[in-house]
Design a protein around this motif. Structure first.
Motif, PDB file in Angstrom:
ATOM      1  N   ALA A  94      28.649  35.217  39.690  1.00 58.90           N
ATOM      2  CA  ALA A  94      27.962  36.223  40.508  1.00 58.90           C
ATOM      3  C   ALA A  94      26.637  35.692  41.045  1.00 58.90           C
ATOM      4  O   ALA A  94      26.292  35.907  42.210  1.00 58.90           O
ATOM      5  N   ALA A  95      25.886  34.989  40.198  1.00 61.16           N
ATOM      6  CA  ALA A  95      24.591  34.448  40.631  1.00 61.16           C
ATOM      7  C   ALA A  95      24.786  33.406  41.727  1.00 61.16           C
ATOM      8  O   ALA A  95      24.059  33.405  42.738  1.00 61.16           O
ATOM      9  N   GLU A  96      25.758  32.523  41.559  1.00 63.56           N
ATOM     10  CA  GLU A  96      25.979  31.482  42.564  1.00 63.56           C
ATOM     11  C   GLU A  96      26.435  32.080  43.888  1.00 63.56           C
ATOM     12  O   GLU A  96      26.070  31.600  44.965  1.00 63.56           O
ATOM     13  N   LYS A  97      27.239  33.132  43.830  1.00 61.82           N
ATOM     14  CA  LYS A  97      27.662  33.760  45.082  1.00 61.82           C
ATOM     15  C   LYS A  97      26.477  34.377  45.822  1.00 61.82           C
ATOM     16  O   LYS A  97      26.375  34.263  47.054  1.00 61.82           O
ATOM     17  N   VAL A 125      17.491  35.226  40.980  1.00 59.10           N
ATOM     18  CA  VAL A 125      18.092  34.415  42.042  1.00 59.10           C
ATOM     19  C   VAL A 125      17.062  34.118  43.115  1.00 59.10           C
ATOM     20  O   VAL A 125      16.936  32.980  43.597  1.00 59.10           O
ATOM     21  N   ASP A 126      16.279  35.128  43.503  1.00 60.90           N
ATOM     22  CA  ASP A 126      15.283  34.915  44.546  1.00 60.90           C
ATOM     23  C   ASP A 126      14.148  34.002  44.074  1.00 60.90           C
ATOM     24  O   ASP A 126      13.630  33.192  44.851  1.00 60.90           O
ATOM     25  N   ARG A 127      13.786  34.106  42.792  1.00 55.82           N
ATOM     26  CA  ARG A 127      12.788  33.165  42.258  1.00 55.82           C
ATOM     27  C   ARG A 127      13.330  31.748  42.283  1.00 55.82           C
ATOM     28  O   ARG A 127      12.601  30.788  42.583  1.00 55.82           O
ATOM     29  N   PHE A 128      14.596  31.605  41.933  1.00 52.48           N
ATOM     30  CA  PHE A 128      15.239  30.286  41.950  1.00 52.48           C
ATOM     31  C   PHE A 128      15.178  29.679  43.349  1.00 52.48           C
ATOM     32  O   PHE A 128      14.827  28.501  43.523  1.00 52.48           O
ATOM     33  N   LEU A 129      15.521  30.472  44.360  1.00 55.23           N
ATOM     34  CA  LEU A 129      15.518  29.959  45.725  1.00 55.23           C
ATOM     35  C   LEU A 129      14.106  29.591  46.172  1.00 55.23           C
ATOM     36  O   LEU A 129      13.920  28.618  46.918  1.00 55.23           O
ATOM     37  N   GLY A 130      13.108  30.336  45.707  1.00 60.47           N
ATOM     38  CA  GLY A 130      11.728  29.968  46.001  1.00 60.47           C
ATOM     39  C   GLY A 130      11.325  28.685  45.288  1.00 60.47           C
ATOM     40  O   GLY A 130      10.637  27.834  45.863  1.00 60.47           O
ATOM     41  N   GLU A 131      11.756  28.544  44.043  1.00 61.62           N
ATOM     42  CA  GLU A 131      11.429  27.370  43.240  1.00 61.62           C
ATOM     43  C   GLU A 131      11.978  26.085  43.866  1.00 61.62           C
ATOM     44  O   GLU A 131      11.339  25.031  43.823  1.00 61.62           O
ATOM     45  N   PHE A 132      13.174  26.177  44.461  1.00 69.42           N
ATOM     46  CA  PHE A 132      13.851  24.977  44.961  1.00 69.42           C
ATOM     47  C   PHE A 132      13.994  24.990  46.486  1.00 69.42           C
ATOM     48  O   PHE A 132      14.909  24.367  47.029  1.00 69.42           O
ATOM     49  N   ASP A 133      13.073  25.663  47.169  1.00 73.52           N
ATOM     50  CA  ASP A 133      13.191  25.744  48.624  1.00 73.52           C
ATOM     51  C   ASP A 133      13.066  24.390  49.306  1.00 73.52           C
ATOM     52  O   ASP A 133      13.543  24.193  50.423  1.00 73.52           O
ATOM     53  N   ASP A 134      12.476  23.409  48.612  1.00 69.13           N
ATOM     54  CA  ASP A 134      12.367  22.069  49.188  1.00 69.13           C
ATOM     55  C   ASP A 134      13.712  21.348  49.225  1.00 69.13           C
ATOM     56  O   ASP A 134      13.897  20.433  50.027  1.00 69.13           O
ATOM     57  N   LEU A 135      14.646  21.762  48.386  1.00 69.11           N
ATOM     58  CA  LEU A 135      15.953  21.113  48.314  1.00 69.11           C
ATOM     59  C   LEU A 135      17.078  21.972  48.884  1.00 69.11           C
ATOM     60  O   LEU A 135      18.184  21.461  49.121  1.00 69.11           O
ATOM     61  N   LEU A 136      16.819  23.266  49.089  1.00 70.09           N
ATOM     62  CA  LEU A 136      17.888  24.192  49.463  1.00 70.09           C
ATOM     63  C   LEU A 136      17.568  24.918  50.766  1.00 70.09           C
ATOM     64  O   LEU A 136      17.167  26.086  50.779  1.00 70.09           O
ATOM     65  N   PRO A 137      17.753  24.247  51.908  1.00 68.00           N
ATOM     66  CA  PRO A 137      17.513  24.912  53.188  1.00 68.00           C
ATOM     67  C   PRO A 137      18.547  25.991  53.446  1.00 68.00           C
ATOM     68  O   PRO A 137      19.643  25.955  52.901  1.00 68.00           O
TER      69      PRO A 137
END
Length: 318
Positions: free
Chosen positions: A271-274, A303-315
């Motif tokens: 669910a998180a990955e989706k 999930v949103d914190r994760f995307l903020g944490e790795f925004d340099d790698l995950l466009p």
């Protein structure tokens, strides 16, 4: 053929056909639960473009147990159509059938359709005996030889118990047993035992990379996580492969709080990955077919914190 040529051929089969990052593809559905076929094709094309050595389908991360037979065949065909023009990326097609007859037929069909490798999950319903599990594995290996086979060992999900001695014995008689996907927790000891066996049996690590540094130190040749943030795993593997231990550990420490929570339950990480894929613009709906895990508000914030944490790698991919 000379003895030397036979041995060289056997060693070539044993050479790990999978190295580095080998994601398991997810399957997008519409909000009503229908298969999102264009979304799956975007998933395939996205993952193939991230620098991976191979991809696997369908696995637990694909919700394989929630797919109809026609859906599975359709999506497998799409994957093999896409990888046919990408010789640098191997297509691993998974076989999870409980009945040996059905597993053999599915594996043979997959090879005939263009699969580069077979991923075999041994039978586990109703606690089959070790003898019957080994017979099942041997039957599939024999049927698809010399196509390489990855044997998936996931005791938490299946309850199946295998040890290095049993796996090594199988490998001695079936040279196309090329790899073991070790998802025991922790995986390191078994990975190390397999690497030291005769013949050595390479292993890839699963379980979202929760124990990835230890697995690498003990000889793992690859990792097989989900696919929604493949770029993070590719960068993590690159650092360790280039002996940047400090850089690898720095990235791993950033990743661990997220994957260690999500891997508390298989349906949770699916669910998180989706939702990550939806947030990145890969497909439209984070729907998981029931029964599944419904993310609560704090898990969505995570999930949103994760995307903020790795925004340099995950466009964003839209």
């Amino acid at each position: 053929m000379t003895i030397a040529e036979v041995r060289a051929e056997e060693e070539d089969v044993r050479r790990p056909p999978v190295r580095g990052v080998s994601p398991v593809l997810e399957v997008p559905f519409a909000d009503n639960g229908d298969l999102d076929v264009p979304g799956f094709r975007r998933v395939v094309r996205y993952v193939l473009g991230t620098g991976v050595s191979s991809v696997m389908f369908p696995g637990f991360a694909s919700e394989f147990h929630k797919l109809g037979e026609w859906e599975r065949q359709l999506l497998t065909g799409i994957l093999l159509e896409e990888t046919a023009t990408r010789p640098e990326v191997s297509a691993i097609i998974a076989v999870q059938d409980h009945a040996t007859r059905l597993a053999v037929q599915r594996a043979v069909d997959a090879v005939g359709a263009g699969a580069d490798l077979i991923n075999l999950l041994p039978p586990h319903f109703l606690a089959p005996s070790r003898r019957s599990i080994v017979a099942h594995v041997r039957a599939v290996l024999t049927a698809v030889a010399p196509t390489p086979v990855v044997l998936q060992y996931a005791p938490t999900e299946t309850g199946t118990s295998l040890d290095s001695a049993t796996l090594t014995e199988i490998a001695r008689e079936h040279s196309n047993l090329a790899l073991v996907k070790v998802e025991s927790s922790p995986p390191g000891a078994l990975i190390e035992e397999l690497a030291a066996a005769d013949p050595p049996l390479p292993a890839v690590e699963g379980y979202a990379g929760v124990q990835l540094p230890d697995a690498i130190r003990r000889g793992a040749v690859g990792t097989q996580p989900g696919c929604s943030f493949t770029e993070v795993y590719v960068e993590l593997w690159r650092r360790f492969a280039q002996d940047d231990e400090a850089g690898g550990m720095e990235l791993y420490r950033r990743l661990l709080p997220y994957i260690s929570y999500w891997m508390l339950d298989t349906e949770l990480i699916v669910a998180a990955e989706k939702l990550i894929s939806v947030r990145r613009g890969l497909f439209a709906s984070a729907h998981c077919r029931e029964p599944g895990h419904l993310l609560d508000r704090e898990e969505i914030r995570m999930v949103d914190r994760f995307l903020g944490e790795f925004d340099d790698l995950l466009p964003r991919l839209a």
